[in-house]
Write an enzyme that holds these catalytic residues in place. Sequence first.
Site: not given
Length: 425
Positions: A2-3, A60, A106, A125, A185
């Site tokens: 996520p950006e 972010k 999660y 993650r 990125n």
Amino acid sequence: MPELPEVEACRRLAARHCAGKRIKTAQIADDDKVIEGIEPVKLQAALEDRTVKQAHRKGKHMWIEFDSGPCLMLHFGMTGSLVVKGVKSHQYRSFKVDGSDWPPKYWKVLLELEGNVSLAFSDARRFARVRLQEDPASHEPVSLLGFDPVLSMPSLDDFSKSVKQQKRSLKALLLDQAFSAGIGNWVADEVLYQAKLYPEVKANSLTDDQIEALHKAIKYVPEAAVEAEADHERFPPDWLFHVRWDGKKKNPQLNGNAVDFLKVGGRTTAYVPAVQKAAAGAAASQPEGKAKGKRKTESEPDTEEAEEKKDESEEAKPVPSSVKATRGNSKAASASQAKPAAAETKKRQASGAKAAPKAKRRVSKASVQAEDNEEEEGSDVDTGEEESRQARKASKTGKSDKGNTDSKAAKSDSSKGERRGARER
């Protein structure tokens, strides 16, 4: 990962469905890697009976402001997501968010609000961070961030002065959260493509026209993505975004021009050589996976995805086998969070590895960059070199197995010969 556009979409989701509503119950997962600096039961107590006032974002980082008390800080890491029950989930290009089952797999924070609204923050993650903080905008890590292209884009004059002082490559500069908050990125690659600038060019070597093009692109790309609610299917069709994700495997092209990949600042970078030309006389760029004057060793990752997996294996800590919630946690939710723990535990038992001691985490200037780059931030491009690396490993493993088999056979023959000789004597 996520950006800025994805985090802004989550902020709008929370503001749209939660503002003005009181939190009736809160459930907090017992995950002290994601839930930072506070025990789950204390975070639960701090959230319940609070009324959501507004949701904010810079770069972010996102935080939810209440009618009283500290704010709930959310950093999305690599796979963090915010989901409202019954509302279509935002889908990232690099990973899927499943909001069809409740609670989501999660989940880390579950909030039940007035008006039959349920909000969940989840992260597969476990690179996300959840904190409580008073006035986040005035304190670290948010106070250390640079300008936000959507909220506080500097004037061209101020921007130009800042860029001319930078000796780094453009790609590395854009990824520095102390310079421009929220650019990750894919946004950086898109900005440089739209500005027709080579990723490795030094910032202080740009002409005034190039700086103006960069300024325009930094403002345009995040704003256009935010306007589309970070829905990549609504992004302009001529964006590099649409062809950068599959990497070299599919030989991507954009408007008839080949898309290539290289490493800049440790990050896989997609660019279009025909459009983003290196300056005449500049040193030739190195292809992805190879360093100038140095042969890449087998221990070095072949792709950005490999780097991400390596980071995860070194940094991620398994969730305790009995994942608990502070209140009302369902058996299904507990089981969904315990599965990764069981797999990791089994893996460690097989290898005989010992869990590393947990280090206390402190917010600092260095941690802001590491946290926001998350590397950063893992893989979003498949460069096509992973398969060849695995083939080389398989070949070596085969040779090793053959050698072991031959050695055992030789020992067996020798033993038989000794026994035969003894009987003859």
